[in-house]
Design a protein around this motif. Structure first.
Motif, PDB file in Angstrom:
ATOM      1  N   GLN A 121       0.831  -1.204   0.000  1.00 42.25           N
ATOM      2  CA  GLN A 121       0.000   0.000   0.000  1.00 42.25           C
ATOM      3  C   GLN A 121       0.869   1.260   0.000  1.00 42.25           C
ATOM      4  OE1 GLN A 121      -3.814   0.550   0.096  1.00 42.25           O
ATOM      5  NE2 GLN A 121      -3.037  -1.062  -1.236  1.00 42.25           N
ATOM      6  N   GLN A 122       1.707   1.345  -1.038  1.00 44.24           N
ATOM      7  CA  GLN A 122       2.575   2.501  -1.217  1.00 44.24           C
ATOM      8  C   GLN A 122       2.505   2.989  -2.660  1.00 44.24           C
ATOM      9  OE1 GLN A 122       6.526   2.487   1.167  1.00 44.24           O
ATOM     10  NE2 GLN A 122       6.185   0.343   0.593  1.00 44.24           N
ATOM     11  N   LEU A 123       2.605   4.291  -2.803  1.00 39.51           N
ATOM     12  CA  LEU A 123       2.820   4.900  -4.106  1.00 39.51           C
ATOM     13  C   LEU A 123       4.319   5.079  -4.295  1.00 39.51           C
ATOM     14  CD1 LEU A 123       2.158   6.538  -6.700  1.00 39.51           C
ATOM     15  CD2 LEU A 123       1.916   8.560  -5.226  1.00 39.51           C
ATOM     16  N   ILE A 124       4.822   4.565  -5.406  1.00 38.72           N
ATOM     17  CA  ILE A 124       6.201   4.837  -5.802  1.00 38.72           C
ATOM     18  C   ILE A 124       6.130   5.876  -6.908  1.00 38.72           C
ATOM     19  CG2 ILE A 124       8.294   3.938  -6.847  1.00 38.72           C
ATOM     20  CD1 ILE A 124       5.994   1.529  -5.095  1.00 38.72           C
ATOM     21  N   ILE A 125       6.728   7.038  -6.688  1.00 40.27           N
ATOM     22  CA  ILE A 125       6.723   8.112  -7.678  1.00 40.27           C
ATOM     23  C   ILE A 125       8.102   8.758  -7.633  1.00 40.27           C
ATOM     24  CG2 ILE A 125       5.610   9.670  -6.012  1.00 40.27           C
ATOM     25  CD1 ILE A 125       4.328  11.116  -8.442  1.00 40.27           C
ATOM     26  N   GLY A 126       8.841   8.641  -8.728  1.00 40.83           N
ATOM     27  CA  GLY A 126      10.230   9.050  -8.697  1.00 40.83           C
ATOM     28  C   GLY A 126      10.983   8.205  -7.681  1.00 40.83           C
ATOM     29  N   PRO A 127      11.841   8.810  -6.857  1.00 40.60           N
ATOM     30  CA  PRO A 127      12.568   8.056  -5.824  1.00 40.60           C
ATOM     31  C   PRO A 127      11.822   8.008  -4.492  1.00 40.60           C
ATOM     32  CG  PRO A 127      13.434  10.280  -5.926  1.00 40.60           C
ATOM     33  CD  PRO A 127      12.337  10.204  -6.973  1.00 40.60           C
ATOM     34  N   TYR A 128      10.539   8.377  -4.499  1.00 37.50           N
ATOM     35  CA  TYR A 128       9.772   8.509  -3.262  1.00 37.50           C
ATOM     36  C   TYR A 128       8.800   7.347  -3.102  1.00 37.50           C
ATOM     37  CZ  TYR A 128      11.419  13.187  -4.401  1.00 37.50           C
ATOM     38  OH  TYR A 128      12.204  14.253  -4.766  1.00 37.50           O
ATOM     39  N   LEU A 129       8.654   6.879  -1.861  1.00 31.77           N
ATOM     40  CA  LEU A 129       7.649   5.886  -1.501  1.00 31.77           C
ATOM     41  C   LEU A 129       6.733   6.530  -0.471  1.00 31.77           C
ATOM     42  CD1 LEU A 129      10.393   4.218  -2.289  1.00 31.77           C
ATOM     43  CD2 LEU A 129       9.023   2.260  -1.525  1.00 31.77           C
ATOM     44  N   ILE A 130       5.422   6.538  -0.761  1.00 28.46           N
ATOM     45  CA  ILE A 130       4.448   7.279   0.043  1.00 28.46           C
ATOM     46  C   ILE A 130       3.391   6.305   0.524  1.00 28.46           C
ATOM     47  CG2 ILE A 130       2.862   9.233   0.067  1.00 28.46           C
ATOM     48  CD1 ILE A 130       4.379  10.264  -2.458  1.00 28.46           C
ATOM     49  N   ASP A 131       3.169   6.280   1.852  1.00 30.95           N
ATOM     50  CA  ASP A 131       2.180   5.351   2.394  1.00 30.95           C
ATOM     51  C   ASP A 131       0.797   6.000   2.420  1.00 30.95           C
ATOM     52  OD1 ASP A 131       1.950   6.969   4.680  1.00 30.95           O
ATOM     53  OD2 ASP A 131       3.207   5.675   5.917  1.00 30.95           O
ATOM     54  N   THR A 132      -0.173   5.280   2.961  1.00 30.05           N
ATOM     55  CA  THR A 132      -1.566   5.756   2.940  1.00 30.05           C
ATOM     56  C   THR A 132      -1.799   6.914   3.891  1.00 30.05           C
ATOM     57  OG1 THR A 132      -2.139   4.042   4.546  1.00 30.05           O
ATOM     58  CG2 THR A 132      -2.474   3.529   2.213  1.00 30.05           C
ATOM     59  N   HIS A 133      -0.833   7.191   4.763  1.00 27.60           N
ATOM     60  CA  HIS A 133      -0.934   8.344   5.667  1.00 27.60           C
ATOM     61  C   HIS A 133      -0.136   9.543   5.134  1.00 27.60           C
ATOM     62  CE1 HIS A 133      -2.916   5.799   8.594  1.00 27.60           C
ATOM     63  NE2 HIS A 133      -1.934   4.919   8.482  1.00 27.60           N
ATOM     64  N   ARG A 134       0.341   9.450   3.925  1.00 29.87           N
ATOM     65  CA  ARG A 134       1.084  10.498   3.231  1.00 29.87           C
ATOM     66  C   ARG A 134       2.482  10.715   3.809  1.00 29.87           C
ATOM     67  NH1 ARG A 134      -3.501  13.359   4.324  1.00 29.87           N
ATOM     68  NH2 ARG A 134      -2.383  15.227   5.051  1.00 29.87           N
ATOM     69  N   ALA A 135       2.976   9.733   4.562  1.00 29.10           N
ATOM     70  CA  ALA A 135       4.368   9.794   4.999  1.00 29.10           C
ATOM     71  C   ALA A 135       5.266   9.435   3.822  1.00 29.10           C
ATOM     72  CB  ALA A 135       4.615   8.844   6.162  1.00 29.10           C
ATOM     73  N   VAL A 136       6.313  10.222   3.615  1.00 27.17           N
ATOM     74  CA  VAL A 136       7.180  10.080   2.447  1.00 27.17           C
ATOM     75  C   VAL A 136       8.545   9.564   2.877  1.00 27.17           C
ATOM     76  CG1 VAL A 136       8.325  11.296   0.551  1.00 27.17           C
ATOM     77  CG2 VAL A 136       5.989  11.936   1.221  1.00 27.17           C
ATOM     78  N   ARG A 137       8.980   8.497   2.223  1.00 24.02           N
ATOM     79  CA  ARG A 137      10.361   8.039   2.362  1.00 24.02           C
ATOM     80  C   ARG A 137      11.052   8.221   1.013  1.00 24.02           C
ATOM     81  NH1 ARG A 137      10.659   2.120   4.209  1.00 24.02           N
ATOM     82  NH2 ARG A 137       8.919   1.872   2.736  1.00 24.02           N
TER      83      ARG A 137
END
Length: 812
Positions: A121-137
């Motif tokens: 349950q993550q969005l991978i966009i560019g080098p970023y991984l974003i969870d359902t709470h909008r926390a960005v790694r």
């Protein structure tokens, strides 16, 4: 007024130097409570563009790599060119009220990959991984350097790992939980400029669309046929986890399937890839492990440079309500989710467009396009690279350019007897012509078959015999229905061409009221004209060097700086910043004579119709040529707009008309994603497109694809107007593509009957064929009306008699 509080809060978080996760939580809290601190007004919107959402960087280009709805927000990434180690480009988070937040985790670069990983349950966009709470790694460029172009599901451990493809050819495997990165290949395949990757049917398929290699690492596999194929550029290749194989050595871009960015819905789901070559757009289908090919028209030649750099970014993507949209080479297509070997029906053109888009997605009832609007690369009139989003709907896509395009199954090819061509799209175009030619010494018979419903049940349609070294053409009437058409010859032939011209040109929905503020040709009322210059240095403003009064009056100046809220402020800086001290022509020369308008690019001289008599001339007061979208020029001459590709994509040879406007346009530019034009009636009223200063002068604002609504291309002109010509001399080419009703008037002063041949360049590639020879008796004027379906890209005249000749075309 719109509050700038979210931007300020984002800056506070960045300056606080909190850890990324804590900073993100603080930022979310502050924005959630900011509504109590400021009263909001709806942001300004012009033709689907919101000026406050414009994105900037300090690079030569500021494109939009991806737009993805996720966790109640729209996520957007920008990119600069050739930046594998990061940049000042940003990850943006946009909320439903269109507040835009530049995320503090941003590391920039040249990213365009995007994927939704269902298991984690993550969005991978560019080098970023974003969870359902909008926390960005973030995976930093140090961990995974490269221009990240595509993400795909892993072949062996899809629940925990993904593939990420670098534009230079490197392939990474990433653990979506730990963010551990493993470089699998330093360079996957021959070719360069990787674009797409997707996993389906037990294989990873990758695509690139060029040959200008930056990465000098040895490819993971060799392509033994490359040196023997002069057209080999780019590649479509596949990997089963053990071995790489070549599918086709042509320029390919997107690879996807019915599951879109969420991945293949099943092991048996089809996979689609899109690309092109000199003939047409290529659509590849992988179904049940078997590859098949189809071809579609090219709507705009400005994408077809061999290096593959002018393709930001073709996609097949879900846009909501069960619809898939395909954009490829200037054309939008309704693409069916059911497209498979058993059912190839339903591919339909929607319309043509001028903007450059990087990605698109459905969001809150609209389709959002991320654009590549204005880059500084070879564009000295732009102060800072910038792009914006464009919001529209499915129905509004058809209100731009009506469906048209050109392409074929063969272009100057050697063809084997009895072998059918790849199927070519037949459905969805109002006007259709098939051009046939060959260079064999003996006659060749071409036989066409039609697949009526996309089930592969082919039926004979028509056969035609073309004489040795001959040319002929066939109209395809509206009564001829079918999904696809294919062709074969009765004997081996060389120099064989089967090329289709579809559509007559012009906007699908004319709406002159949008442009009411712009002064008409012949109007006597005072006009607000002057030069336009987007400002750099992070100001994000537009300078307007206004010449108030009549268009020719250059003495009365008012300098304005326009801000993102479209408010005009008096400007007291150096006037030189807004004037034309920097040339914009990039090697093009534009002029007008008694016969026509003329454009030269160093490779050739080409003639164009005068759309409206009395249109502003070629002088400093009126801009003729300017780059208005990344790597494309807009030409304004004779009361018409034309799109002109960069020289490496064909230059003037492959230009096309957009509209005939009949306006006195002083200047035009791209700014914050909008097209801005000067030359407005000083007494015009604000109407949603016209915005004015407190002292009178104002400007027109809109989207570049509004231009289709100004009126279909039309005009009059020709290559000769009482011109002294020699026997056997060919005229300059005169533009024919993009006009519907066409007639020509021919006369000369020869003492005997002159035979004047009309020759056509069908595919805008410099190959000329004789369309018709017209006999002109002494003292006579011959008028010829072209068949309604007939069109080529260029037409020219050649006479067998020395004389003064006139050949003038009327397009209406």
């Amino acid at each position: 007024m719109k509050s700038n509080l979210p931007a300020c809060l984002s800056r506070i978080v960045r300056l606080s130097r909190l850890p990324a996760a804590a900073g993100g939580l603080l930022l979310a809290f502050l924005i959630a409570t900011s509504a109590f601190a400021a009263e909001e007004q709806p942001p300004i919107s012009v033709s689907g563009r919101y000026p406050h959402l414009a994105m900037f960087n300090h690079q030569g280009e500021c494109g939009t790599g991806a737009v993805v709805p996720w966790a109640g927000r729209l996520w957007v990434i920008t990119y600069g060119p050739h930046l594998p180690n990061g940049s000042d480009d940003k990850l943006y988070e946009i909320d439903p009220t269109l507040h835009e937040i530049a995320r503090p985790e941003s590391v920039g670069g040249t990213p365009a990959d995007r994927m939704i990983h269902a298991e984690s349950q993550q969005l991978i966009i560019g080098p970023y991984l974003i969870d359902t709470h909008r926390a960005v790694r973030v995976i930093t460029p140090k961990q995974m350097p490269g221009r990240l172009t595509a993400a795909a599901r892993d072949l062996t451990d899809p629940a925990n790992r993904i593939y990420v493809l670098d534009m230079e050819g490197a392939l990474y495997e990433v653990d979506v939980h730990t963010l551990a990165v493993n470089k699998l290949f330093a360079r996957v395949a021959p070719g360069a400029h990787a674009k797409g990757a997707y996993t389906a049917q037990g294989r990873l398929v990758i695509a690139n669309n060029g040959n200008d290699v930056v990465n000098k690492a040895k490819p993971a596999f060799n392509d033994p046929g490359y040196s023997a194929d002069p057209e080999a550029s780019g590649i479509l290749a596949q990997w089963d986890g053990r071995q790489w194989t070549t599918i086709e050595r042509r320029e390919f871009t997107d690879v996807t399937g019915p599951g879109g960015i969420e991945g293949s819905p099943g092991d048996r789901s089809p996979l689609w890839a899109i690309g092109w070559d000199k003939r047409s757009v290529i659509l590849k289908l992988l179904d049940a492990g078997k590859w098949t090919s189809y071809r579609l028209p090219i709507a705009d030649y400005s994408y077809v440079a061999r290096h593959g750099w002018y393709t930001e970014w073709p996609r097949i993507r879900d846009v909501g309500n069960g619809k898939l949209l395909m954009n490829m080479h200037g054309g939008w297509f309704d693409f069916p989710k059911t497209f498979s070997a058993a059912n190839t029906s339903g591919v339909r053109p929607i319309g043509n467009y001028l903007k450059i888009t990087g990605d698109f997605a459905p969001w809150n009832g609209r389709i959002v396009f991320g654009c590549d609007d204005a880059s500084k690369m070879q564009n000295p009139l732009l102060g800072q690279s910038q792009s914006n989003l464009w919001f529209t709907t499915w129905d509004e896509l058809g209100h731009c350019g009506q469906p048209s395009g050109n392409g074929g199954t063969w272009v100057d090819d050697a063809v084997k007897a009895g072998e059918f061509s790849v199927p070519y799209l037949l459905a969805g175009y109002a006007s259709r012509t098939l051009h046939l030619s060959h260079a064999s010494a003996v006659p060749v018979t071409f036989s066409m078959e039609i697949d009526a419903d996309g089930t592969g049940n082919w039926k004979p349609w028509q056969s035609v015999t073309i004489a040795g070294h001959g040319y002929g053409w066939l109209p395809i009437s509206p009564e001829v229905n079918g999904e696809w058409i294919r062709i074969k010859t009765d004997r081996d032939s060389i120099g064989t061409t089967a090329y289709f011209t579809y559509g007559s040109g012009g906007g699908a929905v004319e709406n002159k009221a949008l442009f009411a503020a712009l002064t008409n040709v012949g109007d006597k009322q005072p006009a607000s004209t002057g030069d336009l210059r987007p400002v750099g240095d992070d100001r994000g403003t537009l300078l307007f060097d206004s010449r108030a009064g009549a268009p020719a009056d250059s003495a009365s100046h008012q300098m304005f700086e326009v801000t993102s809220d479209l408010i005009f402020h008096r400007y007291s800086g150096a006037p030189a910043q807004a004037t034309r001290e920097v040339p914009a022509d990039k090697g093009y020369a534009v002029s007008v004579d008694d016969a026509s308008a003329i454009i030269s690019d160093g490779k050739g001289t080409y003639r164009l119709p005068i759309g409206v008599a009395g249109s502003p001339g070629i002088d400093r007061a009126n801009r003729q040529l300017r780059e208005v979208v990344t790597e494309r020029f807009l030409l304004n001459v004779g009361g018409s707009f034309f799109m002109v590709p960069r020289p490496t994509a064909g230059g003037a040879l492959r230009m096309k008309p957009v509209c005939t406007h009949g306006k006195q346009i002083g200047d035009f530019c791209s700014w914050r994603g909008m097209l801005v034009m000067s030359g407005c009636n000083i007494a015009a009223k604000t109407d949603g497109h016209y915005f004015a200063s407190a002292t009178g002068p104002g400007l027109w604002f809109g989207d570049i694809d509004d231009l289709w609504k100004m009126g279909k291309p039309r005009g009059r002109g020709g290559p000769w107007h009482n011109t002294a010509v020699k026997a056997g001399q060919a005229s300059d080419p005169f533009l024919m593509m993009g006009y519907d009703h066409k007639t020509v008037e021919i006369s000369d002063d020869a003492s005997a009957t002159a035979h004047i041949a009309l020759e056509v360049d069908v595919a805008a590639d410099g190959r000329w064929e004789t369309f018709r020879t017209i006999d002109v008796a002494p003292g006579a004027t011959v008028t010829y009306e072209f068949p309604a379906a007939y069109c080529a890209h260029w037409i020219r005249a050649r006479t067998d008699t020395a004389c003064h000749a006139t050949v003038m075309f009327t397009y209406d």
